[in-house]
Design a protein around this motif. Structure first.
Motif, PDB file in Angstrom:
ATOM      1  N   GLN A 145      28.412 -26.090  57.721  1.00  0.00           N
ATOM      2  CA  GLN A 145      28.140 -26.102  59.155  1.00  0.00           C
ATOM      3  C   GLN A 145      27.537 -24.757  59.534  1.00  0.00           C
ATOM      4  OE1 GLN A 145      32.355 -27.329  59.807  1.00  0.00           O
ATOM      5  NE2 GLN A 145      31.487 -28.643  61.404  1.00  0.00           N
ATOM      6  N   ILE A 146      26.456 -24.800  60.293  1.00  0.00           N
ATOM      7  CA  ILE A 146      25.709 -23.595  60.649  1.00  0.00           C
ATOM      8  C   ILE A 146      25.668 -23.470  62.165  1.00  0.00           C
ATOM      9  CG2 ILE A 146      23.502 -22.391  60.481  1.00  0.00           C
ATOM     10  CD1 ILE A 146      22.919 -24.184  58.004  1.00  0.00           C
ATOM     11  N   ALA A 147      26.005 -22.299  62.660  1.00  0.00           N
ATOM     12  CA  ALA A 147      25.896 -22.009  64.090  1.00  0.00           C
ATOM     13  C   ALA A 147      24.935 -20.843  64.276  1.00  0.00           C
ATOM     14  CB  ALA A 147      27.260 -21.649  64.675  1.00  0.00           C
ATOM     15  N   GLY A 148      24.081 -20.937  65.288  1.00  0.00           N
ATOM     16  CA  GLY A 148      23.160 -19.859  65.589  1.00  0.00           C
ATOM     17  C   GLY A 148      21.908 -19.883  64.736  1.00  0.00           C
ATOM     18  N   LEU A 149      21.060 -18.871  64.928  1.00  0.00           N
ATOM     19  CA  LEU A 149      19.823 -18.697  64.173  1.00  0.00           C
ATOM     20  C   LEU A 149      19.871 -17.342  63.481  1.00  0.00           C
ATOM     21  CD1 LEU A 149      17.208 -19.948  66.803  1.00  0.00           C
ATOM     22  CD2 LEU A 149      18.038 -21.188  64.790  1.00  0.00           C
ATOM     23  N   ASN A 150      19.609 -17.324  62.170  1.00  0.00           N
ATOM     24  CA  ASN A 150      19.794 -16.085  61.413  1.00  0.00           C
ATOM     25  C   ASN A 150      18.549 -15.212  61.336  1.00  0.00           C
ATOM     26  OD1 ASN A 150      18.116 -17.163  59.411  1.00  0.00           O
ATOM     27  ND2 ASN A 150      19.823 -17.957  58.205  1.00  0.00           N
ATOM     28  N   MET A 151      17.525 -15.510  62.103  1.00  0.00           N
ATOM     29  CA  MET A 151      16.284 -14.743  62.036  1.00  0.00           C
ATOM     30  C   MET A 151      16.523 -13.270  62.379  1.00  0.00           C
ATOM     31  SD  MET A 151      13.640 -17.451  63.835  1.00  0.00           S
ATOM     32  CE  MET A 151      14.635 -17.563  65.323  1.00  0.00           C
ATOM     33  N   GLY A 152      16.078 -12.401  61.483  1.00  0.00           N
ATOM     34  CA  GLY A 152      16.180 -10.969  61.724  1.00  0.00           C
ATOM     35  C   GLY A 152      17.473 -10.332  61.254  1.00  0.00           C
ATOM     36  N   TYR A 153      18.301 -11.056  60.490  1.00  0.00           N
ATOM     37  CA  TYR A 153      19.573 -10.472  60.050  1.00  0.00           C
ATOM     38  C   TYR A 153      19.335  -9.358  59.037  1.00  0.00           C
ATOM     39  CZ  TYR A 153      19.425 -12.931  55.520  1.00  0.00           C
ATOM     40  OH  TYR A 153      19.081 -13.362  54.265  1.00  0.00           O
ATOM     41  N   ASP A 154      20.237  -8.373  59.027  1.00  0.00           N
ATOM     42  CA  ASP A 154      20.135  -7.288  58.051  1.00  0.00           C
ATOM     43  C   ASP A 154      21.455  -7.033  57.335  1.00  0.00           C
ATOM     44  OD1 ASP A 154      21.670  -5.916  60.000  1.00  0.00           O
ATOM     45  OD2 ASP A 154      19.876  -4.981  60.870  1.00  0.00           O
ATOM     46  N   ARG A 155      22.449  -7.882  57.633  1.00  0.00           N
ATOM     47  CA  ARG A 155      23.747  -7.695  56.985  1.00  0.00           C
ATOM     48  C   ARG A 155      24.480  -9.021  56.933  1.00  0.00           C
ATOM     49  NH1 ARG A 155      28.444  -3.395  58.966  1.00  0.00           N
ATOM     50  NH2 ARG A 155      29.955  -3.842  57.330  1.00  0.00           N
ATOM     51  N   ILE A 156      25.158  -9.263  55.814  1.00  0.00           N
ATOM     52  CA  ILE A 156      25.983 -10.462  55.660  1.00  0.00           C
ATOM     53  C   ILE A 156      27.431 -10.038  55.447  1.00  0.00           C
ATOM     54  CG2 ILE A 156      26.501 -12.480  54.217  1.00  0.00           C
ATOM     55  CD1 ILE A 156      23.989 -12.827  55.791  1.00  0.00           C
ATOM     56  N   VAL A 157      28.329 -10.633  56.207  1.00  0.00           N
ATOM     57  CA  VAL A 157      29.759 -10.391  56.057  1.00  0.00           C
ATOM     58  C   VAL A 157      30.385 -11.670  55.509  1.00  0.00           C
ATOM     59  CG1 VAL A 157      31.920  -9.908  57.249  1.00  0.00           C
ATOM     60  CG2 VAL A 157      29.827  -8.717  57.920  1.00  0.00           C
ATOM     61  N   THR A 158      31.108 -11.531  54.415  1.00  0.00           N
ATOM     62  CA  THR A 158      31.751 -12.682  53.786  1.00  0.00           C
ATOM     63  C   THR A 158      33.206 -12.757  54.230  1.00  0.00           C
ATOM     64  OG1 THR A 158      30.314 -12.513  51.846  1.00  0.00           O
ATOM     65  CG2 THR A 158      32.371 -13.765  51.593  1.00  0.00           C
ATOM     66  N   ARG A 159      33.628 -13.946  54.640  1.00  0.00           N
ATOM     67  CA  ARG A 159      35.011 -14.146  55.054  1.00  0.00           C
ATOM     68  C   ARG A 159      35.600 -15.305  54.241  1.00  0.00           C
ATOM     69  NH1 ARG A 159      38.659 -13.128  59.131  1.00  0.00           N
ATOM     70  NH2 ARG A 159      40.179 -14.802  59.486  1.00  0.00           N
ATOM     71  N   PRO A 160      36.592 -15.028  53.387  1.00  0.00           N
ATOM     72  CA  PRO A 160      37.226 -16.106  52.632  1.00  0.00           C
ATOM     73  C   PRO A 160      38.113 -16.944  53.538  1.00  0.00           C
ATOM     74  CG  PRO A 160      38.305 -14.019  52.168  1.00  0.00           C
ATOM     75  CD  PRO A 160      37.127 -13.704  53.038  1.00  0.00           C
ATOM     76  N   GLY A 161      38.129 -18.246  53.268  1.00  0.00           N
ATOM     77  CA  GLY A 161      38.993 -19.149  54.015  1.00  0.00           C
ATOM     78  C   GLY A 161      40.081 -19.701  53.127  1.00  0.00           C
ATOM     79  N   GLU A 162      40.694 -20.769  53.567  1.00  0.00           N
ATOM     80  CA  GLU A 162      41.779 -21.382  52.808  1.00  0.00           C
ATOM     81  C   GLU A 162      41.240 -22.427  51.838  1.00  0.00           C
ATOM     82  OE1 GLU A 162      44.531 -22.965  55.604  1.00  0.00           O
ATOM     83  OE2 GLU A 162      45.009 -21.035  56.526  1.00  0.00           O
TER      84      GLU A 162
END
Length: 402
Positions: free
Chosen positions: A328-345
């Motif tokens: 599932q994707i929310a928003g538009l990622n155009m112009g991103y310069d950083r990715i933050v990874t969040r582990p789930g369950e």
């Protein structure tokens, strides 16, 4: 009274027609579609429908009786060929239909391979219409060999279904990585590993030289000279907006049919919504290819056709189902310069796209909670610090109140 004519009987056109009636519009409504079937959902075509898990009737957006009950005239298997803005008529199968207002919800079509490299051979398919899937289905059998050209979401979804049906699957992607145009390296790596675990071969940085065969495809020759046998080829290399009808009528075109913030084209009596329409967004102009946009934009255009005067504020969201993974994707990622990874369950994970300190988008794999909260944060203009998102101990829901 000429009423409202809608050209294009997909998700946007059907949503617009239904909304007009829900708003109390009582004039004539005519919905014109090139396909010979009532408006239906496209996303399940290449997944549940192809897998045999969904019957045709369940694809329909509305029961066929709905359109008659709502006094919406369906012109199916019909082709609109010309618009005369001065006369306010549209030619459909040779007949000039008058309109008071016209809505163009003509959607998009898949890019195809040139005939010169085998694109016209038999058993070469795109994934767009019910007819596409019905032609493809007999070849999707255990032991078959499928080559997928294009490692975007359409190609990967097709690869997942083919693998589940027991085919030997190879994905060819010319770019250095799958999903390069639409997702982060982290998301690409996630799905590369997922497909590998299901036996799919992914060849990245590998172009297609040509398809092989005399009448029907028998294989694919790659840019490095390798040849791969194939019983069928599925082409997923992007889509193009269907804007030719509008362009021929003299309407402004800019990556699709250009509209203002209300969905009105350069002609005050003609509107556009869905895949075919480009609209103002955050100081620029975009065209969104998604079910959510088709519904929301079409319903707003219905309101504005009746005088509401509202501006469209896009809230982009998308999804992709591959094997047992729901992205599932929310928003538009155009112009991103950083990715933050969040582990789930239970193996779930999410990747959060930032531009500086601003949250742009979220890709959530089997993590509906991260998706829903990320979507609400983005829509509210809130951007939690990246370190807060990365901390598994953070209560995401609490961030909505911050």
């Amino acid at each position: 009274m000429s009423g409202i004519v809608i050209v294009g009987a997909g998700q946007a056109g059907a949503s617009l027609a239904a909304k007009l009636r829900a708003l109390g519009y009582t004039g004539p409504v005519t919905l014109i579609g090139e396909e010979p079937v009532p408006p239906y959902q496209r996303p399940p075509l290449s997944k549940a429908y192809l897998l045999g898990e969904m019957e045709l009737e369940r694809l329909y957006l509305r029961a066929p009786a709905f359109w008659a009950d709502q006094n919406v005239t369906l012109r199916l298997g019909a082709r609109a060929t010309a618009i005369d803005p001065a006369a306010r008529t549209i030619t459909v199968d040779g007949e000039a239909l008058p309109y008071d207002q016209l809505a163009l919800t003509t959607g998009s079509r898949p890019r195809t391979l040139p005939a010169a490299i085998g694109g016209a051979l038999g058993n070469v398919f795109t994934v767009r219409t019910l007819a596409d899937i019905d032609r493809m289905a007999p070849l999707m059998r255990d032991g078959g060999r499928a080559v997928i050209v294009g490692g975007g979401y359409i190609g990967l979804e097709a690869a997942a279904v083919a693998a589940k049906l027991g085919l030997k699957v190879t994905v060819i992607e010319a770019a250095p990585r799958i999903l390069q145009r639409v997702a982060s390296p982290e998301t690409s790596a996630y799905f590369r590993a997922l497909h590998a675990a299901h036996g799919v071969t992914i060849l990245e940085g590998t172009g297609l030289d040509r398809l092989l065969g005399e009448t029907h495809v028998t294989g694919a020759r790659l840019s490095d000279g390798r040849e791969i046998p194939a019983d069928l080829v599925i082409v997923g290399i992007g889509i193009l907006p269907n804007s030719e009808l509008a362009e021929a009528a003299g309407l402004a075109i800019e990556n699709g049919i250009r509209t203002d913030e209300q969905g009105r084209t350069s002609d005050p009596h003609i509107w556009a919504a869905g895949d075919c329409a480009s609209f103002p967004h955050l100081g620029g102009r975009i065209r969104l290819e998604s079910v959510g946009n088709a519904i929301d934009q079409a319903e707003l255009v219905a309101e504005n056709m009746l005088g509401a005067g509202k501006a469209y504020e896009a809230k982009p969201w998308f999804w992709s189902d591959q094997y047992d993974c729901k992205l599932q994707i929310a928003g538009l990622n155009m112009g991103y310069d950083r990715i933050v990874t969040r582990p789930g369950e239970a193996g779930a994970t999410s990747f959060w796209y930032y531009q500086g300190d601003r949250l742009l988008a979220v890709d959530a794999m089997n993590d509906s909670r991260a998706y829903m909260i990320g979507k609400r944060l983005i829509e509210a203009g809130k951007s939690p610090a990246p370190a807060v998102i990365a901390d598994p101990a953070t209560d995401l829901k609490a961030l909505l109140k911050a």
